[in-house]
Design an enzyme around this catalytic site. Structure first.
Site, PDB file in Angstrom:
ATOM      1  N   LYS A   1      -3.417  -1.823   7.678  1.00 41.66           N
ATOM      2  CA  LYS A   1      -2.562  -0.670   7.944  1.00 41.66           C
ATOM      3  C   LYS A   1      -1.557  -1.017   9.034  1.00 41.66           C
ATOM      4  O   LYS A   1      -1.920  -1.526  10.095  1.00 41.66           O
ATOM      5  CB  LYS A   1      -3.399   0.538   8.360  1.00 41.66           C
ATOM      6  CG  LYS A   1      -2.614   1.831   8.374  1.00 41.66           C
ATOM      7  CD  LYS A   1      -3.518   3.035   8.483  1.00 41.66           C
ATOM      8  CE  LYS A   1      -2.714   4.318   8.384  1.00 41.66           C
ATOM      9  NZ  LYS A   1      -3.555   5.513   8.520  1.00 41.66           N
TER      10      LYS A   1
ATOM     11  N   LYS B   1       0.873  -1.183   0.000  1.00 45.71           N
ATOM     12  CA  LYS B   1       0.000   0.000   0.000  1.00 45.71           C
ATOM     13  C   LYS B   1       0.908   1.230   0.000  1.00 45.71           C
ATOM     14  O   LYS B   1       1.476   1.603   1.021  1.00 45.71           O
ATOM     15  CB  LYS B   1      -0.911  -0.008   1.227  1.00 45.71           C
ATOM     16  CG  LYS B   1      -1.926   1.132   1.260  1.00 45.71           C
ATOM     17  CD  LYS B   1      -2.879   0.958   2.452  1.00 45.71           C
ATOM     18  CE  LYS B   1      -3.905   2.068   2.493  1.00 45.71           C
ATOM     19  NZ  LYS B   1      -3.303   3.372   2.789  1.00 45.71           N
TER      20      LYS B   1
END
EC number: 6.5.1.2
Length: 664
Positions: free
Chosen positions: A306, A112
């Site tokens: 995350k 990401k």
């Protein structure tokens, strides 16, 4: 025509060499060869401008600066992703996918990237449009700036019509070089590569973007016009077209493979030449994606893991205290150096006495530290189990570390302050603030020069800046004739600034740029502000009781009155000239914005001030009058209420994008 054939040959060679260098990372010719061919192409196109094409390597930079970015509606919305935060949630997400499908499936795990999401549209192989994500439905046309990114092909290897999605980012090396250059010019530093990339892509002058050395990765298709039947197959096809894809993508058959991929990149992320802030997980097959569908905000077939902020244990070796321009005394812990999120950390602020008491931080304690937003070092907690009995309480000084004056704690405040008007630390910090870009904007008078002038006793007050002697300055180290003349010219020019800059530069407690503007606009002159009654100041929309009290008390001091008189006699303008943009025409004028939750990249107070400077009315509670809610991590009841009222909601990324768009 011989020239036309040579021009086409040069373009093909240069595009191939760019692809090898920027996409494959396998250059086959030295930089000097590329530069020589580019120079030849430039000369030929200059001689034959009728042969210039939009996809020529010479056309990456050079268009005229824009007045504004036009809005673009995406052919297919660019939705945000849901989040998972730990192994349990990852397993639950996979189980939910397979329950919905009634069988197992194949997944794709990807890095990401921490940058700015973009959409790229090619028609018959030629780049025709590049846009920001915006609100997901409508973005901004930044084609001119994206063309400056050398990893981005202006023409595909086949004449395909396709829309792709990707992330523009600033490599770590480019970020470090950019901040080093800005530091040398004594300009404000970018907090992180993501902010730098966002700000760079929103420059109206593409030559500035070109100088920032951005790059990008393509991570998927928008409207699918490819023959691919899966995401992984599509990525191979995009790479064949010459688009920059990331080689670290991996297909996973089981949740254990997904977890292993995440574990690997959690450990290795700091070794990458670019920043990542998590892992994206997707169902690979397009027919499975179609079956799973979407929620109102995000696809069900994809999610983002995350990374948690990296936390490290270290020792509090000592605590020192610094004095700011308003007299606030701030404790700072010095640690045994440790590496956190890729860089060495040896100190962090302890904010104030209440923070130290609340966390019970002591000298020689073992503490857990992290970087908030992977940028700012912060103390998370004390490891009480590691105490040996040798720890000592942290004692605030009773007297100012800079001037020995007695320190005070004002009623209702957490901060301890030095209130001496003669404090050298406050004087220096006050002058640094006065000359800053946001205040009097005196070019060439950065922090180092101010400290040098103070050490030579050339300045002791703000007024002394306007009495500097050229011959004396020439005797100082690193002060040549050109730099001295430029400095004195900039100081002289600052005398013509409008009142709001001077008002902000005075450094009155609680008076930020917006308050300074409101005061200058209302009272027209510095004398008018100085003589205004508390009630008159309080009556200004946007000025609260604390600001009104601070302003009236400041101008009651004889020292302030003497300074104002001194500055006037030295020729400084003290009138409101209306030089700043009327707030009614500001980009966020008329918008009521509420901030809630925790922001990683900046404090809510800073975000609020920056939004106010863009014309927004920042309030503390959600109501039907609220236009936008900025929701950080752990947003609570305000988010729930905003959703029930149908209020537009920004996450932190959207906030940063909006700030970058308007602040440049």
């Amino acid at each position: 025509m011989i020239e036309q054939a040579r021009i086409e040959e040069l373009r093909q060679k240069l595009n191939q060499y760019s692809y090898e260098y920027y996409v494959q990372d396998q250059p086959t010719v030295p930089d000097s060869t590329y530069d020589q061919l580019l120079r030849e192409l430039t000369e030929l196109e200059t001689a034959h401008p009728e042969l210039i094409t939009p996809d020529s390597p010479t056309q990456r930079v050079g268009a005229a600066a824009l007045d504004a970015f036009e809005k673009v509606t995406h052919d297919l919305p660019m939705l945000s992703l849901g989040n998972v935060f730990d192994e349990t949630e990852i397993r639950e997400w996979v189980a939910r996918i397979e329950r919905s499908l009634g069988r197992s499936t194949t997944y794709v795990a990807e890095l990401k990237f921490d940058g700015l999401a973009i959409s790229l549209k090619y028609e018959d192989g030629q780049l025709v449009r590049g846009a920001t994500r915006g609100d997901g439905t409508v973005g901004e046309n930044i084609t001119q700036n994206l063309r400056t990114i050398k990893a981005l092909p202006l023409r595909l290897r086949r004449n395909e019509t396709v829309e792709v999605r990707g992330e523009a980012y600033m490599p770590k090396q480019s970020f470090e070089r950019l901040n080093a250059d800005r530091a040398a010019r004594e300009e404000a530093l970018f907090a992180n590569p993501r902010n730098a990339a966002a700000g760079s892509l929103r420059q109206l002058d593409s030559s500035i973007t070109a100088s920032r050395n951005l790059s990008l990765f393509v991570y998927g298709v928008g409207v699918n016009t490819l023959s691919a039947r899966s995401h992984s197959e599509a990525m191979l096809q995009l790479a064949e077209l010459g688009l920059p894809t990331n080689k670290e993508m991996q297909t996973c058959e089981t949740v254990e493979e997904i977890l292993a991929y995440i574990a690997h990149w959690t450990m290795e992320r700091s070794n990458l030449p670019y920043e990542i802030d998590g892992i994206v997980l997707k169902v690979d097959r397009y027919d499975d994606q179609e079956e799973l569908g979407f929620t109102a905000k995000s696809p069900r077939f994809a999610t983002a893991y995350k990374f948690a902020a990296e936390e490290v244990m270290t020792t509090v070796e000592e605590v020192d205290f610094s004095v700011g321009r308003t007299g606030k005394v701030t404790p700072r812990a010095r640690f045994a150096p440790v590496v956190v999120a890729g860089s060495t950390v040896s100190y962090a602020t302890l904010h104030n006495a209440d923070f130290i008491t609340e966390k019970d931080i002591r000298l020689h304690d073992q503490v857990i530290i992290k970087k908030a937003g992977d940028v700012i070092p912060a103390v998370v907690s004390v490891v009480v189990s590691e105490r040996t009995g040798n720890e000592q309480p942290i004692e605030f000084p009773a007297h100012c570390p800079a001037c020995e004056s007695e320190l005070v704690r004002l009623e209702g405040e957490a901060d301890i302050r030095c209130v001496s008007p003669e404090c050298p630390a406050q004087l220096v910090e006050g002058i640094i603030h006065f000359v800053s870009r946001q205040a009097m904007n005196i070019d060439g008078l950065g922090e180092k020069v101010v400290r040098q002038l103070y050490e030579h006793e050339a300045i002791r007050t703000l007024a002394d800046l306007y009495r500097l002697d050229r011959d004396e300055l020439l005797t100082y180290e690193r002060m040549g004739e050109t730099s001295v003349d430029n400095l004195l010219t900039a100081i002289e020019a600052s005398k013509q600034n409008s009142l709001e800059r001077l008002m902000f530069g005075l450094g009155i407690r609680l008076v930020g740029q917006k308050a300074a503007y409101l005061l200058a606009e209302r009272f027209d002159s510095l004398d008018g502000i100085a003589q205004a009654e508390y009630e008159d100041i309080l009556a200004i929309d946007g000025i609260g009781s604390k600001i009104a009290d601070s302003v009236t008390k400041y101008f009651e001091h004889p020292e302030a009155q003497a300074l104002i008189k001194d500055l006037a006699e030295l020729g400084l303008n003290q009138q409101f000239l209306g030089q700043r943009v009327d707030q009614s025409n500001a980009p966020l004028a008329g918008k009521t914005i509420v901030l809630t939750g925790t922001l990683e990249s900046l404090k809510r107070s800073e975000a609020g001030k920056r939004l106010e400077l863009l014309g927004a009315d920042v309030t503390g509670s959600v109501s039907k009058k609220t236009d936008i809610l900025v929701a950080g991590e752990k947003a609570g009841s305000k988010l729930t209420k905003a959703e029930s009222l149908g209020i537009e909601i920004w996450n932190e990324t959207q906030l940063l994008e909006e700030l970058a768009k308007y602040e440049g």
